[in-house]
Motif scaffolding. Structure first.
Motif, PDB file in Angstrom:
ATOM      1  N   ASN A 162       0.725  -1.176   0.021  1.00 21.52           N
ATOM      2  CA  ASN A 162      -0.121   0.127   0.042  1.00 21.52           C
ATOM      3  C   ASN A 162       0.923   1.368   0.059  1.00 21.52           C
ATOM      4  OD1 ASN A 162      -2.594  -1.321   0.345  1.00 21.52           O
ATOM      5  ND2 ASN A 162      -1.844  -2.151   2.264  1.00 21.52           N
ATOM      6  N   ASN A 163       1.528   1.430  -1.072  1.00 19.83           N
ATOM      7  CA  ASN A 163       2.439   2.518  -1.084  1.00 19.83           C
ATOM      8  C   ASN A 163       2.447   3.088  -2.688  1.00 19.83           C
ATOM      9  OD1 ASN A 163       4.842   1.072  -2.579  1.00 19.83           O
ATOM     10  ND2 ASN A 163       4.549  -0.057  -0.806  1.00 19.83           N
ATOM     11  N   LEU A 164       2.932   4.260  -3.081  1.00 21.60           N
ATOM     12  CA  LEU A 164       3.086   4.825  -4.249  1.00 21.60           C
ATOM     13  C   LEU A 164       3.411   3.784  -5.520  1.00 21.60           C
ATOM     14  CD1 LEU A 164       0.997   7.334  -4.907  1.00 21.60           C
ATOM     15  CD2 LEU A 164       3.261   8.698  -5.071  1.00 21.60           C
ATOM     16  N   ASP A 165       4.679   3.480  -5.030  1.00 15.30           N
ATOM     17  CA  ASP A 165       5.600   2.583  -5.818  1.00 15.30           C
ATOM     18  C   ASP A 165       4.751   1.415  -6.239  1.00 15.30           C
ATOM     19  OD1 ASP A 165       7.756   3.931  -5.531  1.00 15.30           O
ATOM     20  OD2 ASP A 165       9.141   2.805  -4.483  1.00 15.30           O
ATOM     21  N   GLN A 166       4.040   0.706  -5.202  1.00 16.40           N
ATOM     22  CA  GLN A 166       3.284  -0.463  -5.745  1.00 16.40           C
ATOM     23  C   GLN A 166       2.166  -0.114  -6.810  1.00 16.40           C
ATOM     24  OE1 GLN A 166       4.105  -4.008  -5.301  1.00 16.40           O
ATOM     25  NE2 GLN A 166       2.665  -3.956  -7.092  1.00 16.40           N
ATOM     26  N   TYR A 167       1.576   0.956  -6.203  1.00 16.17           N
ATOM     27  CA  TYR A 167       0.152   1.366  -6.868  1.00 16.17           C
ATOM     28  C   TYR A 167       0.654   1.533  -8.313  1.00 16.17           C
ATOM     29  CZ  TYR A 167      -1.634   2.931  -2.309  1.00 16.17           C
ATOM     30  OH  TYR A 167      -2.158   3.042  -1.151  1.00 16.17           O
ATOM     31  N   ALA A 168       1.913   2.290  -8.733  1.00 18.97           N
ATOM     32  CA  ALA A 168       2.171   2.594  -9.881  1.00 18.97           C
ATOM     33  C   ALA A 168       2.640   1.179 -10.777  1.00 18.97           C
ATOM     34  CB  ALA A 168       3.620   3.283  -9.997  1.00 18.97           C
ATOM     35  N   ASP A 169       3.151   0.410 -10.094  1.00 18.88           N
ATOM     36  CA  ASP A 169       3.808  -1.068 -10.639  1.00 18.88           C
ATOM     37  C   ASP A 169       2.130  -1.707 -11.111  1.00 18.88           C
ATOM     38  OD1 ASP A 169       6.063  -0.354 -10.323  1.00 18.88           O
ATOM     39  OD2 ASP A 169       6.586  -1.593  -8.471  1.00 18.88           O
ATOM     40  N   ASP A 170       1.176  -1.819 -10.133  1.00 23.47           N
ATOM     41  CA  ASP A 170       0.061  -2.114 -10.469  1.00 23.47           C
ATOM     42  C   ASP A 170      -0.437  -1.660 -11.739  1.00 23.47           C
ATOM     43  OD1 ASP A 170       0.014  -3.624  -8.182  1.00 23.47           O
ATOM     44  OD2 ASP A 170      -1.189  -2.756  -7.200  1.00 23.47           O
ATOM     45  N   LEU A 171      -0.557  -0.330 -11.852  1.00 18.53           N
ATOM     46  CA  LEU A 171      -0.964   0.269 -13.167  1.00 18.53           C
ATOM     47  C   LEU A 171      -0.210  -0.186 -14.287  1.00 18.53           C
ATOM     48  CD1 LEU A 171      -3.166   2.490 -13.809  1.00 18.53           C
ATOM     49  CD2 LEU A 171      -1.407   4.337 -13.512  1.00 18.53           C
ATOM     50  N   ALA A 172       1.013  -0.142 -14.043  1.00 20.38           N
ATOM     51  CA  ALA A 172       2.017  -0.947 -15.385  1.00 20.38           C
ATOM     52  C   ALA A 172       1.483  -2.137 -15.678  1.00 20.38           C
ATOM     53  CB  ALA A 172       3.435  -0.797 -14.883  1.00 20.38           C
ATOM     54  N   GLU A 173       1.113  -3.088 -14.729  1.00 19.61           N
ATOM     55  CA  GLU A 173       0.701  -4.488 -15.046  1.00 19.61           C
ATOM     56  C   GLU A 173      -0.724  -4.290 -16.044  1.00 19.61           C
ATOM     57  OE1 GLU A 173       1.307  -7.933 -13.018  1.00 19.61           O
ATOM     58  OE2 GLU A 173       2.382  -6.758 -11.267  1.00 19.61           O
ATOM     59  N   LEU A 174      -1.613  -3.357 -15.331  1.00 17.48           N
ATOM     60  CA  LEU A 174      -2.601  -3.287 -16.174  1.00 17.48           C
ATOM     61  C   LEU A 174      -2.605  -2.875 -17.646  1.00 17.48           C
ATOM     62  CD1 LEU A 174      -6.064  -3.380 -16.205  1.00 17.48           C
ATOM     63  CD2 LEU A 174      -5.671  -0.930 -15.163  1.00 17.48           C
ATOM     64  N   PHE A 175      -1.813  -1.749 -17.901  1.00 19.10           N
ATOM     65  CA  PHE A 175      -1.545  -1.226 -19.084  1.00 19.10           C
ATOM     66  C   PHE A 175      -0.736  -2.226 -20.011  1.00 19.10           C
ATOM     67  CE2 PHE A 175      -0.867   3.469 -17.764  1.00 19.10           C
ATOM     68  CZ  PHE A 175      -2.299   3.532 -17.478  1.00 19.10           C
ATOM     69  N   ASP A 176      -0.067  -2.993 -19.238  1.00 17.35           N
ATOM     70  CA  ASP A 176       0.767  -4.148 -20.398  1.00 17.35           C
ATOM     71  C   ASP A 176      -0.478  -5.093 -20.615  1.00 17.35           C
ATOM     72  OD1 ASP A 176       3.065  -2.794 -20.079  1.00 17.35           O
ATOM     73  OD2 ASP A 176       3.844  -4.193 -18.377  1.00 17.35           O
ATOM     74  N   HIS A 177      -1.120  -5.559 -19.654  1.00 17.13           N
ATOM     75  CA  HIS A 177      -2.346  -6.560 -19.863  1.00 17.13           C
ATOM     76  C   HIS A 177      -3.398  -6.111 -20.997  1.00 17.13           C
ATOM     77  CE1 HIS A 177      -5.333  -9.633 -18.925  1.00 17.13           C
ATOM     78  NE2 HIS A 177      -6.208  -8.691 -18.993  1.00 17.13           N
ATOM     79  N   LEU A 178      -3.643  -4.928 -20.930  1.00 17.88           N
ATOM     80  CA  LEU A 178      -4.628  -4.385 -22.083  1.00 17.88           C
ATOM     81  C   LEU A 178      -3.784  -3.740 -23.393  1.00 17.88           C
ATOM     82  CD1 LEU A 178      -7.200  -2.484 -19.744  1.00 17.88           C
ATOM     83  CD2 LEU A 178      -7.447  -4.760 -20.923  1.00 17.88           C
ATOM     84  N   ASP A 179      -2.256  -3.713 -23.268  1.00 14.40           N
ATOM     85  CA  ASP A 179      -1.714  -3.442 -24.268  1.00 14.40           C
ATOM     86  C   ASP A 179      -2.029  -1.787 -24.743  1.00 14.40           C
ATOM     87  OD1 ASP A 179       0.577  -3.409 -26.082  1.00 14.40           O
ATOM     88  OD2 ASP A 179      -0.506  -4.383 -27.809  1.00 14.40           O
ATOM     89  N   LEU A 180      -2.149  -0.884 -23.613  1.00 10.86           N
ATOM     90  CA  LEU A 180      -2.551   0.287 -24.068  1.00 10.86           C
ATOM     91  C   LEU A 180      -1.332   1.180 -24.518  1.00 10.86           C
ATOM     92  CD1 LEU A 180      -4.874   1.084 -20.904  1.00 10.86           C
ATOM     93  CD2 LEU A 180      -5.484   0.125 -23.007  1.00 10.86           C
ATOM     94  N   LYS A 181      -1.894   2.005 -25.545  1.00 15.07           N
ATOM     95  CA  LYS A 181      -0.808   2.947 -26.127  1.00 15.07           C
ATOM     96  C   LYS A 181      -1.224   4.353 -26.255  1.00 15.07           C
ATOM     97  CE  LYS A 181       1.296  -0.794 -28.386  1.00 15.07           C
ATOM     98  NZ  LYS A 181       1.509  -1.357 -30.060  1.00 15.07           N
ATOM     99  N   ASP A 182      -0.558   5.321 -26.440  1.00 12.88           N
ATOM    100  CA  ASP A 182      -0.829   6.723 -26.717  1.00 12.88           C
ATOM    101  C   ASP A 182      -2.011   7.158 -25.583  1.00 12.88           C
ATOM    102  OD1 ASP A 182       0.624   6.995 -28.685  1.00 12.88           O
ATOM    103  OD2 ASP A 182      -0.617   6.187 -30.116  1.00 12.88           O
ATOM    104  N   ILE A 183      -1.691   6.752 -24.256  1.00 15.54           N
ATOM    105  CA  ILE A 183      -2.786   7.018 -23.134  1.00 15.54           C
ATOM    106  C   ILE A 183      -2.629   8.488 -22.837  1.00 15.54           C
ATOM    107  CG2 ILE A 183      -3.527   6.442 -21.066  1.00 15.54           C
ATOM    108  CD1 ILE A 183      -1.600   3.768 -21.361  1.00 15.54           C
TER     109      ILE A 183
END
Length: 276
Positions: free
Chosen positions: A70-91
């Motif tokens: 429950n910290n900003l580093d892990q929050y950002a890492d979770d978001l990165a995993e979501l972006f990778d999973h959905l293969d989001l670009k030009d967000i």
């Protein structure tokens, strides 16, 4: 309901609305809320043909309630995993309050290869805590009082915050919305106790100065001049000095909860920035 499971086994809930072939806008919510708090902006942009995605941060909303991370580093890492999973670009990333810190920390840790623009609304960067180098911040006693109130009576604290400073309902002449207060309370009580408690440290003591320096994309700062939760002087007005390509719009007399109180103006500002 759509979920992803992160590397440490945490399930992250997310919404994915609108045109699946449209330009992507992501939303990161504030403490201790969840993606529901962005529903006005998500509906508006989805209706304009955009693909809008918002997640419930770990420990919040419908996501898992892990003891760790429950910290900003892990929050950002979770978001990165979501972006990778959905293969989001030009967000175009949008973050409110703690969510703005999450957006900045994502860019600081993971770069901007998937990101075209960012909007930080009433956001915590660069640093909320008062220090020798940040004399305009809030004292640690303020955040200790949040922790004490959480441990003493979290349910009542989660009524006091939206009734008072969050929406600016404690200001003379403010038009109080009991529905918004109830909505805030409901979202807050969906948050895990440890997630609620630990996020106070995450949003108050995390220095995002270096993250802002790495945001080599256009960044729009939207902030109310009467923000009683994240005072504008130590946040947006300092952040704009650090960002390589930033623009600040101040909302005169605006409270912390700009997406809820100034719905139409925030919606239009987001749309205009998307189209710029």
């Amino acid at each position: 309901m759509p979920y992803i499971t992160t590397k440490d086994g945490t399930e992250i809930y997310y919404k994915d609305w609108g045109n699946k072939n449209g330009a992507v806008v992501t939303f990161s919510h504030g403490w201790p809320l969840n993606s529901d708090n962005w529903e006005n902006q998500m509906y508006f942009l989805a209706s304009q043909g955009y693909r809008v995605i918002a997640h419930d941060r770990r420990g919040h909303g419908r996501s898992s309630q892990p003891w760790e991370g429950n910290n900003l580093d892990q929050y950002a890492d979770d978001l990165a995993e979501l972006f990778d999973h959905l293969d989001l670009k030009d967000i175009m990333m949008v973050g409110h309050s703690t969510g703005g810190g999450e957006v900045a920390r994502y860019c600081g840790r993971h770069g901007t290869s998937r990101v075209s623009k960012a909007v930080l609304v009433s956001s915590i960067p660069p640093l909320m805590l008062k220090t020798d180098k940040n004399p305009g911040g809030l004292s640690i006693e303020v955040f200790n009082s949040f922790r004490d109130a959480t441990k003493k009576d979290r349910a009542q604290f989660s009524i006091d915050v939206p009734t008072g400073p969050f929406f600016g309902f404690n200001r003379e002449g403010a038009k109080l919305s009991q529905g918004l207060i109830w909505s805030w309370w409901q979202q807050a009580m969906m948050c895990s106790f440890i997630g609620y408690y630990d996020c106070i440290k995450a949003f108050s003591e995390t220095d995002c100065t270096e993250d802002l320096k790495k945001m080599d994309i256009p960044v729009l700062l939207l902030h109310g001049t009467d923000d009683q939760v994240v005072p504008i002087g130590a946040s947006a007005r300092e952040g704009i000095k650090i960002l390589p390509n930033g623009k600040l719009k101040e909302y005169p007399g605006g409270p912390h909860a700009l997406p809820n109180i100034h719905i139409e103006e925030i919606n239009q500002d987001l749309l205009d920035f998307l189209r710029s």
